[in-house]
Design an enzyme around this catalytic site. Structure first.
Site, short mmCIF file in Angstrom:
data_model
loop_
_atom_site.label_atom_id
_atom_site.label_comp_id
_atom_site.label_asym_id
_atom_site.label_seq_id
_atom_site.Cartn_x
_atom_site.Cartn_y
_atom_site.Cartn_z
N TYR A 142 38.55 13.55 -39.98
CA TYR A 142 39.24 12.32 -39.59
C TYR A 142 40.56 12.13 -40.34
CZ TYR A 142 34.88 10.94 -37.27
OH TYR A 142 33.77 10.88 -36.46
N LYS A 193 27.11 22.57 -41.64
CA LYS A 193 27.08 23.58 -40.58
C LYS A 193 27.58 24.87 -41.23
CE LYS A 193 26.57 24.66 -36.19
NZ LYS A 193 25.25 24.75 -35.55
N ASP A 225 22.98 20.29 -36.34
CA ASP A 225 22.33 20.23 -35.03
C ASP A 225 20.82 20.03 -35.20
OD1 ASP A 225 22.54 22.71 -36.24
OD2 ASP A 225 22.64 23.85 -34.38
N ASP A 249 29.12 9.99 -39.31
CA ASP A 249 29.42 8.99 -38.30
C ASP A 249 28.39 9.07 -37.17
OD1 ASP A 249 30.74 7.12 -36.78
OD2 ASP A 249 32.51 8.34 -36.36
N ASP A 253 24.70 6.57 -36.63
CA ASP A 253 24.46 5.76 -35.43
C ASP A 253 23.12 6.10 -34.80
OD1 ASP A 253 26.87 4.44 -35.69
OD2 ASP A 253 27.38 4.66 -33.57
#
Ligand code: NAD
Length: 363
Positions: A142, A193, A225, A249, A253
């Site tokens: 980001y 990852k 994943d 992020d 959620d």
């Protein structure tokens, strides 16, 4: 020495839910002798744009820098949606996060047993759920440079962002995760990852190195994943999860929704000195603003996080959480968590009931 808390209600339901959180702060100060000074009257977000054209006025920023903690409601709303990105209400939030160096975002996902039926998952999968996601907040994809959209030689446009983390950024978020785990069940799962991305291979290496300073805490690693899958398959296996900005992020959620209600979940964003900004995870809910419908519990639980992480008063944090629990036990519900077996109450009545429960504990 008195702790300074800057109160920023923001927009929409922010004003209503903050009024209830302030009732809790008043009881903590009056009945429990918590040494705090609350600073009011400063604007952020849409309210600040209306007053000055700037979502983060200089005087608000200065007050935030001078305070020990910031308690924020929510910002935004349809009124400001057409504005250029640089002066949208959300810039006020992002500005506070970056100016205060709030690199560690702590988002608990706790399922209150009284709200079991609000979860979309089966009771046996989520009963007892209590996860804390530690998300790196000021680095990664980001913020990484270079970024943008460029035109290739063949005339096609190409979008690009950069996933970048330095060792020191990984070390400091790792420390927050291990320190936090020490106050819980001493279990950290680091999500990366590393099989595909060099940057997160470094993440894993540095996490292992920092872990050597915390031999009492168990560390495991998981690919993102798989972590997404495990969160909905068997979430009870997790306690503290630590991860980079974008993975956090998304995963936070998903974890939040395991609990069934956005109106129940608080968050903390901390800097290197332990200063924090505390806010509910939901937004300004313009659809219900001004109607006494908003659930104030996420904001009240944000006060509990502030007690635990900045004011160093964990026993008071537990009392606030217990007061919320006892009001839920009594069957009181705002509309977002209501079923026909419960007693429906508005924002202010919910706040009053939690305050009464808190006072009752001090008798
Ligand atoms: P939202 O979280 O405001 O609302 C989503 C849904 O959840 C709505 O139906 C709302 O009524 C409900 N809801 C949210 N909080 C609730 C509460 N405490 N009690 C009961 N119901 C609640 O998200 P949105 O509708 O996507 O966004 C509305 C505005 O808020 C937008 O301007 C958005 O940019 C902003 N926003 C701000 C923040 C923040 O300040 N941290 C976060 C997310 C969205």
């Amino acid at each position: 020495m008195s702790h300074k808390i800057l109160i920023l209600p923001g927009d929409g339901i922010g004003v209503e839910i903050m009024a209830e959180a302030e009732k809790v702060l008043d009881v903590l100060r009056g009945d429990f002798s918590l040494d705090i000074e609350t600073i009011r009257g400063y604007l952020v977000g849409g309210a600040a744009i209306d007053a000055s054209g700037n979502p983060l006025p200089e005087e608000t920023l200065q007050q935030a820098k001078a305070a020990d903690a910031v308690l924020l409601g929510a910002v935004g709303g349809p009124k400001w949606e057409g504005l250029p990105y640089a002066i949208r209400p959300e810039r006020g939030l992002l500005g506070l996060r970056s100016e205060l160096g709030l690199f560690a975002n702590l988002r608990p996902a706790v399922l209150y047993p009284q709200l079991l039926s609000a979860s979309t998952l089966r009771p046996e999968v989520v009963t007892g759920l209590d996860i804390l996601i530690v998300r790196e907040l000021t680095g990664g994809l980001y913020f990484g440079q270079p970024r943008g959209v460029r035109v290739l030689e063949n005339g096609e446009r190409q979008g690009f962002n950069t996933l970048v983390y330095s060792e020191s950024e990984i070390e400091r978020i790792g420390r927050v995760a291990f320190e936090t785990a020490r106050k819980r069940t001493k279990k950290v799962c680091s999500v990366d990852k590393a099989n595909v991305l060099e940057c997160t291979e470094l993440w894993r290496e540095v996490m292992n190195r920092v872990h050597q300073e915390y031999p009492d805490v168990a560390l495991s690693h998981m690919y993102v994943d798989n972590a997404a899958m495990q969160l909905v398959r068997y979430p009870l296996q997790f306690d503290v999860m630590v991860t980079e900005n974008m993975f956090g992020d998304i995963l936070s959620d998903a974890a939040a929704m395991l609990t069934g209600s956005i109106g129940m979940l608080p968050s903390a964003s901390l800097n290197a000195e332990g200063k924090g900004m505390y806010e509910p995870i939901h937004g300004s809910a313009p659809d219900i603003a001004g109607k006494d419908l908003a659930n104030p519990i996420a904001t009240i639980l944000s006060v509990a996080m502030m007690l635990r992480y900045t004011l160093n008063a964990p026993e008071l944090a537990t009392r606030v959480e217990k007061a919320v629990g006892s009001v839920l036990d009594a069957g009181l519900r705002t509309r977002d968590i209501y079923t026909d077996k419960d007693r429906l109450v508005g924002t202010a009545a919910m706040g009053d009931a939690i305050v009464a429960a808190l006072r009752h504990m001090n008798r």
